[in-house]
Design a protein around this motif. Structure first.
Motif, short mmCIF file in Angstrom:
data_model
loop_
_atom_site.label_atom_id
_atom_site.label_comp_id
_atom_site.label_asym_id
_atom_site.label_seq_id
_atom_site.Cartn_x
_atom_site.Cartn_y
_atom_site.Cartn_z
N HIS A 67 0.83 -1.20 0.00
CA HIS A 67 0.00 0.00 0.00
C HIS A 67 0.87 1.26 0.00
CE1 HIS A 67 -3.50 -2.50 1.06
NE2 HIS A 67 -2.68 -3.13 1.88
N ILE A 68 0.34 2.32 -0.54
CA ILE A 68 0.99 3.62 -0.49
C ILE A 68 0.22 4.48 0.52
CG2 ILE A 68 1.58 5.72 -1.75
CD1 ILE A 68 1.83 4.00 -4.27
N GLU A 69 0.90 4.90 1.57
CA GLU A 69 0.22 5.64 2.64
C GLU A 69 -0.15 7.04 2.20
OE1 GLU A 69 0.81 6.65 7.39
OE2 GLU A 69 2.14 5.26 6.36
N LYS A 70 0.78 7.74 1.58
CA LYS A 70 0.51 9.09 1.09
C LYS A 70 1.13 9.23 -0.30
CE LYS A 70 0.39 11.37 5.62
NZ LYS A 70 -1.04 11.75 5.56
N ARG A 71 0.26 9.40 -1.28
CA ARG A 71 0.75 9.53 -2.66
C ARG A 71 0.98 11.01 -2.97
NH1 ARG A 71 0.31 6.04 -6.93
NH2 ARG A 71 -1.19 4.78 -5.76
#
Length: 234
Positions: A224-228
């Motif tokens: 997952h990407i927490e903050k793109r």
């Protein structure tokens, strides 16, 4: 030699889980989290858990899985601001929270893994962190006594491991995982790449296999990407 490699995360945790236990979970945010093992803990239905981790992930991700299902009784962490569900539960008095400064937290875990019951640190003196804790003067400066942390179970994520449990981490996904691997009665590791003994350069091994009791291979895990953050097109 005992076979450390299990066919899946559920079998790797067989016989290790019980209500009311303390679980130490690697990762920082959702980077380097043992997501497959956490999913297996969720599926097991164990409850009243004390979870030691840097932060409780996001809603439904990482430790956030266990928050959503209300399996967490107490969280020991340095930050909890990204998980709205945990915040709601805490403000409603439904879950306990022990805040610990990040450096102190990792040192408490390292101390626990080294057999050190407690240590003194100036961090937190004069704040709410110090409430109810012993303080002492050293060379005219006040220090706070922090207890080491040693869990019933540690679940960690590594990039590569051999079947003897020697582990290598990749970049920032390393974070808390190596120190947490030392600080529990049983450590279970999920690895992306599983190789034979001798295929890892000894100089590259970060966690020696003596600390790892069980392993499971989780190839190509979803990350997952927490903050793109992206730049606007010109």
């Amino acid at each position: 030699m005992t076979n450390k490699v299990y066919r899946d995360s559920a079998s790797a945790l067989t016989g290790l889980l019980r209500d009311g236990m303390t679980i130490i979970s690697g990762g920082f945010g959702i980077c380097g989290i043992p997501d497959s093992l956490l999913a297996a803990i969720e599926d097991s239905g164990v409850r009243d858990l004390t979870i030691v981790t840097n932060n409780p992930g996001l809603d439904g991700m990482g430790v956030g899985r266990l928050v959503n299902t209300r399996q967490v009784r107490k969280l020991i962490a340095s930050y909890a601001g990204e998980n709205a569900t945990f915040a709601k539960q805490y403000l409603a008095g439904e879950v306990e929270l022990e805040y610990c400064p990040q450096g102190s937290l990792v040192e408490r875990i390292r101390a626990g893994g080294s057999g050190i019951p407690a240590f003194y640190t100036p961090t937190g003196v004069g704040t709410q962190v110090a409430e109810g804790k012993e303080t002492r003067l050293f060379d005219g400066r006040e220090y706070l006594l922090e207890r080491g942390i040693f869990g019933d179970l540690a679940v960690i994520h590594a990039w590569k491991g051999d079947s003897e449990g020697n582990l290598v981490y990749r970049m920032t996904a390393r974070n808390f995982n190596p120190v947490m691997a030392t600080a529990a009665k049983v450590t279970v590791a999920e690895v992306e790449h599983l190789v034979e003994p001798g295929e890892i350069d000894p100089d590259h091994i970060i966690t020696p296999g003596i600390f790892v009791k069980r392993m499971v291979q989780v190839p190509d895990p979803y990350k997952h990407i927490e903050k793109r953050t992206v730049r606007q097109r010109a």
